[in-house]
Each structure stands twice: as C-alpha cells, then as structure tokens.
Design a protein around this motif. Sequence first.
Motif, PDB file in Angstrom:
ATOM      1  N   ARG A  36       0.805  -1.211   0.000  1.00 56.11           N
ATOM      2  CA  ARG A  36       0.000   0.000   0.000  1.00 56.11           C
ATOM      3  C   ARG A  36       0.845   1.271   0.000  1.00 56.11           C
ATOM      4  O   ARG A  36       2.030   1.258   0.289  1.00 56.11           O
ATOM      5  N   HIS A  37       0.171   2.383  -0.333  1.00 48.36           N
ATOM      6  CA  HIS A  37       0.821   3.691  -0.253  1.00 48.36           C
ATOM      7  C   HIS A  37       1.497   3.853   1.103  1.00 48.36           C
ATOM      8  O   HIS A  37       0.974   3.415   2.130  1.00 48.36           O
ATOM      9  N   ASP A  38       2.639   4.526   1.117  1.00 47.90           N
ATOM     10  CA  ASP A  38       3.388   4.680   2.365  1.00 47.90           C
ATOM     11  C   ASP A  38       3.990   6.079   2.542  1.00 47.90           C
ATOM     12  O   ASP A  38       4.737   6.313   3.494  1.00 47.90           O
ATOM     13  N   LEU A  39       3.667   7.019   1.657  1.00 49.15           N
ATOM     14  CA  LEU A  39       4.135   8.394   1.803  1.00 49.15           C
ATOM     15  C   LEU A  39       2.994   9.324   1.408  1.00 49.15           C
ATOM     16  O   LEU A  39       2.399   9.159   0.333  1.00 49.15           O
ATOM     17  N   GLY A  40       2.678  10.273   2.273  1.00 46.32           N
ATOM     18  CA  GLY A  40       1.569  11.177   1.995  1.00 46.32           C
ATOM     19  C   GLY A  40       1.879  12.593   2.450  1.00 46.32           C
ATOM     20  O   GLY A  40       2.796  12.834   3.241  1.00 46.32           O
ATOM     21  N   MET A  41       1.051  13.534   1.964  1.00 45.35           N
ATOM     22  CA  MET A  41       1.244  14.927   2.332  1.00 45.35           C
ATOM     23  C   MET A  41      -0.081  15.661   2.324  1.00 45.35           C
ATOM     24  O   MET A  41      -0.952  15.391   1.476  1.00 45.35           O
ATOM     25  N   ILE A  42      -0.240  16.567   3.286  1.00 41.21           N
ATOM     26  CA  ILE A  42      -1.310  17.558   3.279  1.00 41.21           C
ATOM     27  C   ILE A  42      -0.646  18.918   3.107  1.00 41.21           C
ATOM     28  O   ILE A  42       0.373  19.208   3.755  1.00 41.21           O
ATOM     29  N   TYR A  43      -1.220  19.747   2.256  1.00 35.07           N
ATOM     30  CA  TYR A  43      -0.650  21.064   1.972  1.00 35.07           C
ATOM     31  C   TYR A  43      -1.743  22.116   2.041  1.00 35.07           C
ATOM     32  O   TYR A  43      -2.877  21.883   1.593  1.00 35.07           O
ATOM     33  N   CYS A  44      -1.416  23.268   2.619  1.00 39.34           N
ATOM     34  CA  CYS A  44      -2.326  24.414   2.632  1.00 39.34           C
ATOM     35  C   CYS A  44      -1.675  25.551   1.862  1.00 39.34           C
ATOM     36  O   CYS A  44      -0.477  25.824   2.047  1.00 39.34           O
ATOM     37  N   ASP A  45      -2.442  26.224   1.006  1.00 36.27           N
ATOM     38  CA  ASP A  45      -1.841  27.248   0.146  1.00 36.27           C
ATOM     39  C   ASP A  45      -1.602  28.577   0.855  1.00 36.27           C
ATOM     40  O   ASP A  45      -1.118  29.532   0.244  1.00 36.27           O
ATOM     41  N   VAL A  46      -1.946  28.645   2.140  1.00 35.18           N
ATOM     42  CA  VAL A  46      -1.611  29.801   2.978  1.00 35.18           C
ATOM     43  C   VAL A  46      -1.101  29.268   4.316  1.00 35.18           C
ATOM     44  O   VAL A  46      -1.386  28.124   4.672  1.00 35.18           O
ATOM     45  N   PRO A  47      -0.346  30.060   5.069  1.00 37.95           N
ATOM     46  CA  PRO A  47       0.044  29.619   6.414  1.00 37.95           C
ATOM     47  C   PRO A  47      -1.200  29.393   7.273  1.00 37.95           C
ATOM     48  O   PRO A  47      -2.011  30.293   7.455  1.00 37.95           O
ATOM     49  N   ALA A  48      -1.353  28.189   7.774  1.00 38.57           N
ATOM     50  CA  ALA A  48      -2.555  27.809   8.532  1.00 38.57           C
ATOM     51  C   ALA A  48      -2.254  27.788  10.025  1.00 38.57           C
ATOM     52  O   ALA A  48      -1.186  27.336  10.453  1.00 38.57           O
ATOM     53  N   SER A  49      -3.202  28.277  10.813  1.00 37.03           N
ATOM     54  CA  SER A  49      -3.095  28.104  12.258  1.00 37.03           C
ATOM     55  C   SER A  49      -3.008  26.622  12.566  1.00 37.03           C
ATOM     56  O   SER A  49      -3.721  25.810  11.962  1.00 37.03           O
ATOM     57  N   ALA A  50      -2.134  26.263  13.499  1.00 32.98           N
ATOM     58  CA  ALA A  50      -1.913  24.841  13.781  1.00 32.98           C
ATOM     59  C   ALA A  50      -1.898  24.578  15.274  1.00 32.98           C
ATOM     60  O   ALA A  50      -1.495  25.429  16.075  1.00 32.98           O
ATOM     61  N   ALA A  51      -2.357  23.383  15.647  1.00 31.96           N
ATOM     62  CA  ALA A  51      -2.285  22.914  17.026  1.00 31.96           C
ATOM     63  C   ALA A  51      -2.162  21.397  16.987  1.00 31.96           C
ATOM     64  O   ALA A  51      -2.672  20.751  16.065  1.00 31.96           O
ATOM     65  N   ALA A  52      -1.489  20.841  17.968  1.00 29.94           N
ATOM     66  CA  ALA A  52      -1.305  19.386  17.997  1.00 29.94           C
ATOM     67  C   ALA A  52      -1.216  18.900  19.436  1.00 29.94           C
ATOM     68  O   ALA A  52      -0.803  19.636  20.334  1.00 29.94           O
ATOM     69  N   LEU A  53      -1.616  17.654  19.635  1.00 31.02           N
ATOM     70  CA  LEU A  53      -1.428  16.949  20.899  1.00 31.02           C
ATOM     71  C   LEU A  53      -0.685  15.654  20.588  1.00 31.02           C
ATOM     72  O   LEU A  53      -0.854  15.068  19.513  1.00 31.02           O
ATOM     73  N   TYR A  54       0.103  15.197  21.550  1.00 28.46           N
ATOM     74  CA  TYR A  54       1.043  14.117  21.292  1.00 28.46           C
ATOM     75  C   TYR A  54       0.898  12.988  22.308  1.00 28.46           C
ATOM     76  O   TYR A  54       0.375  13.179  23.401  1.00 28.46           O
ATOM     77  N   THR A  55       1.430  11.819  21.942  1.00 31.93           N
ATOM     78  CA  THR A  55       1.464  10.688  22.856  1.00 31.93           C
ATOM     79  C   THR A  55       2.077  11.086  24.189  1.00 31.93           C
ATOM     80  O   THR A  55       2.995  11.913  24.256  1.00 31.93           O
ATOM     81  N   LEU A  56       1.585  10.486  25.276  1.00 33.12           N
ATOM     82  CA  LEU A  56       2.149  10.728  26.591  1.00 33.12           C
ATOM     83  C   LEU A  56       3.253   9.726  26.934  1.00 33.12           C
ATOM     84  O   LEU A  56       3.797   9.758  28.040  1.00 33.12           O
ATOM     85  N   ASN A  57       3.587   8.849  25.992  1.00 29.70           N
ATOM     86  CA  ASN A  57       4.708   7.949  26.203  1.00 29.70           C
ATOM     87  C   ASN A  57       5.979   8.775  26.420  1.00 29.70           C
ATOM     88  O   ASN A  57       6.242   9.723  25.678  1.00 29.70           O
ATOM     89  N   ALA A  58       6.748   8.444  27.454  1.00 33.65           N
ATOM     90  CA  ALA A  58       7.974   9.202  27.742  1.00 33.65           C
ATOM     91  C   ALA A  58       9.011   9.042  26.639  1.00 33.65           C
ATOM     92  O   ALA A  58       9.896   9.892  26.482  1.00 33.65           O
ATOM     93  N   ILE A  59       8.921   7.964  25.868  1.00 33.39           N
ATOM     94  CA  ILE A  59       9.816   7.759  24.733  1.00 33.39           C
ATOM     95  C   ILE A  59       9.071   8.198  23.479  1.00 33.39           C
ATOM     96  O   ILE A  59       8.122   7.537  23.039  1.00 33.39           O
ATOM     97  N   GLN A  60       9.490   9.334  22.938  1.00 32.79           N
ATOM     98  CA  GLN A  60       8.794   9.912  21.785  1.00 32.79           C
ATOM     99  C   GLN A  60       9.706   9.901  20.565  1.00 32.79           C
ATOM    100  O   GLN A  60      10.898  10.198  20.655  1.00 32.79           O
ATOM    101  N   ALA A  61       9.096   9.579  19.427  1.00 36.16           N
ATOM    102  CA  ALA A  61       9.849   9.425  18.187  1.00 36.16           C
ATOM    103  C   ALA A  61      10.326  10.769  17.647  1.00 36.16           C
ATOM    104  O   ALA A  61       9.771  11.830  17.948  1.00 36.16           O
ATOM    105  N   ALA A  62      11.355  10.707  16.809  1.00 38.98           N
ATOM    106  CA  ALA A  62      11.969  11.907  16.248  1.00 38.98           C
ATOM    107  C   ALA A  62      10.980  12.822  15.532  1.00 38.98           C
ATOM    108  O   ALA A  62      11.067  14.050  15.681  1.00 38.98           O
TER     109      ALA A  62
END
Length: 409
Positions: A36-62
């Motif tokens: 199956r597909h294994d590389l993807g992208m979302i693109y916005c044509d203007v700078p978009a406001s962004a927010a994110a929440l992350y795993t609480l695992n103490a070991i976090q990926a790069a």
Amino acid sequence: MVLTKLSSIQKMEEGTIVTPAGFQAAGMHTGVKRKRHDLGMIYCDVPASAAALYTLNAIQAAPLHVTKASIAEEGKLQAVIVNSGNANACTGAQGEEDAYTMRREVARELSLPEHTVAVSSTGIIGLDMPMDKIIPNINNLKLSGEQKDAAAFNESILTTDTETKATCYQTEVDGQTVTMAGSAKGSGMIEPNMGTMLAFVTTDAVIEPAMLDIALRQATDKTFNCITIDGDTSTNDMVLTMASGKAENESLTPEHKDWPVFVDLLEATCEDLAKMIARDGEGATKLIEVAVNSAHDDTQAIKVAKTVVASPLVKTAVYGSDPNWGRIIAAIGRSGADVNPVAIDTSIGTVKLIENGKPLPFSEEAVSDYMLNEHVMISIDLNVGDGSGQAWGCDLTYEYVRINASYRT
C-alpha cells in the motif's frame, strides 16, 4: 453521533481532507511497505493556524520532536509529510537528522520556510529510516484538491488498519460556511491519552493557534482520549489540526457567539475518527460502546466507561456474545470512581441486567443474539450524580494475537 448537538452541523458524505478551502493532498507507494501507499502529504496554500497533541509515552519518536519545534516557532503550518511502515522511533541522533531532512526537503520542494512543515511517521519501531526511498519521492507527490488524492493520502498513513478512516462536516459561523474534515489511522497499540494513532484535521475556519489548541484539547478529552484497544501507548502518535482561515468568519475565541458551534464541529469530527479507530482494532469483529450516566461528574463517568471497555474479560465476553454482566460490574468496581454498589443499573443493548445493584431476570439467548451485532452498546447508570461520559473499544479475538505475534515477520 451523540456529540453533534447542534442541528446546524451537517455531515458531508462526499467530503474529504481537502474539502475545506485551501487544502490539497497526495499519497503514493515508495517501497517502504511491500504494497500500500506509504508516503503522503497535506498542503495548505496559505500559512494555517496549527495545534497538535502528542502521545504521553515518555519515549517519543523523532518526528514528534520536529513537529513540536515547527509549531512552536509561530503556530503556523503549510504542510505535513507522513510516512508509514517505519516509525523512526528509538533511532537516536540519526533518526533526528532524518526527520529534519524530511522537513527540509518538503520545504525546499514547496518553497516554504522549514518551520511551516510538520513531520509524522508510523510503523515498526527501532529501524533506521529508508531515506533512499522517501527523499527521492517527495517531489513525486502530486498534490491536488481532488477526491482521489485525498483517498491516496488516507491510504498512505495506514499500518495494520484494514480500512481508511475519514469524515467531513459543515456548519455556519458568522453566517459563513465553515468546513472541517479529518483523516486518521490506528488499529493496534491504542490506549487513551493520545497514544497509538495519527489523526489530521483540516478546517477553513478563522481561528488563532492558541484558540485552536484550546478547542482541540477539549474535543480530544471527549473523543480520542476515550478509546482503547489493548492498553499500550505508542511512541509516535498525535492529532494535528490546521485552519486555513479561508471561511472569512470573525476569528473564533471562547467569547465568540459561535464558539460552541465550532467546538461541536470539532468534537463531531474527532468522535467519528475515534469510533472508526475503535471499530478497526486489530482482529476486531465488534465495536464496543460504553455509556455511563449519573456519575458524580463527567471525569468519573469517563473513568468508569474506559475501565469497562478496556477490560480483557469484557472484551472477550463481547467476542463470544456472552452476556456475563459480572465482568462489567467487576470493571466498574475497580475503576477507581466513586460508586454505590446498591445504586448501579446496567444494560446490554435495550435489556436491563442489573437494577439497584441486583440482577434482574432476562433472556440470555436474546441478549446473546444482540451481542452478535457489530456494534454492542453497554449502558451504565451509577445514580450518584449528574456526570456522563462515553468510551469506545473493540472485542479481543484470536486474530489479535495472530497479528501481533507476527507483526515483524
């Protein structure tokens, strides 16, 4: 859809991650995975406001470190690059360098400032990134606003999922049409608190990053943080939102008259994705939904619901269509919530099994037949207050063991 409280919110059956104004997407196969597909992208044509929440695992990926750094710069993003098949987790300094290289190459290809690019990866932990497959293919991603390219992106983020997960809604804010859409992956190593899943939400609403962060945290607590598959929490995963601002409404804040509408819109989008993740648990045959009412408060209700839906004994009973209410009561009792044993009512489907803590006569055959359905509802009334909450999970099957026993092989 219990969280869609306002009739002005409408489901867009044909909507996709690129339906909100300003967004494009792409997905392709690079060879990181066999098929199956294994590389993807979302693109916005203007700078978009962004927010994110992350795993609480103490070991976090790069990739999480890179995305955090990007959003911290000014709270704006224009692109997110995602690969599946390799988590880029526990890969040391080389993993950090590879994640920043992915960010840099996307920025170069799209002529963007590097800090406006987020990076996300999912897959096997502890393997070096196959950069020889990923980097040459970044410029082969053909971004568009077409449905087929949204579908290609949806596929590109999957690991052991059996199907893609996407949804879209519209509403009105300040008399302007606001659209929101989401795409997600997740089927195993799923435990609440933002572990073990990727979710991407796009909207054309006008909202500043800090306000988007407030809304996302509120929605996540009621949706993604209320699902569990197996109790494990991953190293990689997150929910990421981007708002293009192209709907031209007045900027949303908690004081805005339509703030509740926007929050309901976000909760509805996230709830859809959360339930799809729960339904697609590895080896699952059934979605389990637990609704708790009359708790001391909402937090206590959610605590009970999550404990019941996470119980291996409840999960196996649902798999076997066994109306063993003793397992439900046991889970309620060990949840840590304040309960009164002689006040609890419990039902499976529409059949009440326990009232005021005492068992009722019921047709075991009828309840067992109901539990053959793909969606099994467990309702609990604690009768000690006004709090309510829900949680979602899936049954525990032989197939779950088979999938996870051979994940790398």
